[in-house]
Design a protein around this motif. Sequence first.
Motif, short mmCIF file in Angstrom:
data_model
loop_
_atom_site.label_atom_id
_atom_site.label_comp_id
_atom_site.label_asym_id
_atom_site.label_seq_id
_atom_site.Cartn_x
_atom_site.Cartn_y
_atom_site.Cartn_z
N ARG A 156 0.61 -1.18 -0.48
CA ARG A 156 -0.65 0.23 -0.05
C ARG A 156 0.70 1.15 0.10
NH1 ARG A 156 -4.63 -0.11 -1.90
NH2 ARG A 156 -5.34 -1.93 -0.43
N LEU A 157 0.84 1.67 -0.93
CA LEU A 157 1.84 3.12 -1.61
C LEU A 157 1.51 4.29 -0.53
CD1 LEU A 157 2.81 2.73 -4.53
CD2 LEU A 157 3.83 1.63 -2.31
N ASN A 158 1.69 5.37 -0.52
CA ASN A 158 1.01 6.56 0.85
C ASN A 158 0.94 7.83 0.02
OD1 ASN A 158 3.18 5.17 2.33
ND2 ASN A 158 1.88 6.13 3.68
N GLN A 159 1.72 8.18 -1.43
CA GLN A 159 1.46 8.87 -2.39
C GLN A 159 1.41 8.07 -3.73
OE1 GLN A 159 1.29 12.48 -1.44
NE2 GLN A 159 1.24 11.53 0.18
N ASN A 160 0.59 8.67 -5.08
CA ASN A 160 0.41 8.39 -6.51
C ASN A 160 0.16 9.72 -6.71
OD1 ASN A 160 0.41 5.70 -6.08
ND2 ASN A 160 -1.76 5.53 -4.75
N LEU A 161 1.03 10.24 -8.09
CA LEU A 161 0.42 11.77 -8.12
C LEU A 161 1.37 11.42 -9.83
CD1 LEU A 161 3.59 13.32 -5.97
CD2 LEU A 161 0.92 13.47 -5.76
N VAL A 162 0.57 12.20 -10.39
CA VAL A 162 0.63 12.67 -11.69
C VAL A 162 1.17 13.98 -11.96
CG1 VAL A 162 0.19 13.07 -13.99
CG2 VAL A 162 -0.87 11.22 -13.18
N ILE A 163 2.62 13.69 -12.42
CA ILE A 163 4.05 15.40 -12.86
C ILE A 163 2.96 15.70 -13.89
CG2 ILE A 163 5.73 16.43 -12.64
CD1 ILE A 163 6.32 14.53 -10.66
N GLU A 164 2.21 17.00 -14.73
CA GLU A 164 2.52 17.18 -16.16
C GLU A 164 2.95 18.12 -16.24
OE1 GLU A 164 -1.65 19.84 -18.87
OE2 GLU A 164 -2.03 18.16 -17.21
N PHE A 165 4.03 18.33 -17.28
CA PHE A 165 4.61 19.72 -17.97
C PHE A 165 4.18 20.58 -18.59
CE2 PHE A 165 7.16 15.28 -17.91
CZ PHE A 165 7.97 15.81 -16.10
N LYS A 166 4.94 22.08 -18.61
CA LYS A 166 4.66 22.70 -19.37
C LYS A 166 4.08 22.10 -20.70
CE LYS A 166 5.01 26.21 -15.64
NZ LYS A 166 6.20 27.25 -15.47
#
Length: 393
Positions: free
Chosen positions: A383-393
């Motif tokens: 079980r992960l603590n952080q799930n993120l999507v980083i979008e670039f300009k």
Amino acid sequence: MSKRWCRMITICFLITILLAGCSSISRSETIIIPDEEETSQVKEEQGAYDVKTIYRILSKSSELGTPIGWIHSTSLLSLFDENEKTVSMERVDAPYEEHLKLLGLGAKLFFMTFSPANQSIAYVKQENDSYGLNVITLGEQKETVIAPIAMEQFRSLRFGWSNNGRYLVYLTNKSENKEALISVYDWKEHSLKSYSFGGWDEADIIGSIQLADDAQSVAIVRSRGKQSYVEIGTWSGSEMVRQYEHLAANDSQVEWIHNDQIAFIGQEGTLYAYDRRNAAFSVLVEGVNAFRLSPDRKSIAYAQDKDTVYAASLYGNNVLNKTQLFKGVIPSLMAWSQDNRRLLLSGWKPYEWDKPRAAPAPAQAPEPASHSSAAQVVEGASRLNQNLVIEFK
């Protein structure tokens, strides 16, 4: 007449000087224009990884899913526990707050690897008291049985896709004599070939196995005692022949940059590239604990100081345009979207890193009647603590 000729000569001389001056001005302008264009291109490249938006996946939902990769440039494939009998594969679209069911799978699944290139999932499936390595495509939702897997082979099982998605490679020990076997399934030809892996010891632990896009070479991370090694091998008849070996980090990944060159993390935390064509050994980045190449192999994401994630461009053996993306997550998964415009980042917060976590799925064989949760199904996941999507300009 002489005065007239003198005037004409003088006028011609002045005209020649003026024309020469105009020609000089024209040349100076054409030289300046390319310089301005070149400067503009450099500025654009330097900002290639500037962050536009960071999304927290399902942050407004009480449901927990495990993202495992990209199925579209803006859509994630995630794994959910649907109930005690079914695990659900679901699509999470930008802005990553809602999910849509794609297909349901039996809950008795163990290990899982996803290939974005051909939208296929490989996993071990339990039916009654037997186990098999299966592959299913998201589009057709057609399940293909690759090979049976014995219970005693679970400890050594590792598998992965080639970057182009054509080949599935997996390693197991032979149940009859404890030797190791590397098998390659060609998804296009629907054929399976196997090769013996010499020098195998029962105490050996395989961290990862990756196949080149031409299926002619394999890279393996193997641990024995307190030492880990990355090995490159190729096929000779029905055997794998080692061509190169180097000390590696215990949890090092290995990725093919192209069919003759790999990237891996050395024992001291340096990200190296090795090209077997000329035995060239290059330092890419120092102090790295995780990395991931983009599908086109032109960009790289990597973590330094455990929890600081960067993106950069990969030009030959040079890492350029380094840009910090995020600080505060120790990555367990990084995945680029197919268009290189987004990065999936999953992991733990630094203060959670030393807390007890679920053991990776390959560490022990499953109980025949046990239910495998979404976090247990994904190889090596908890079980992960952080799930993120980083979008670039």
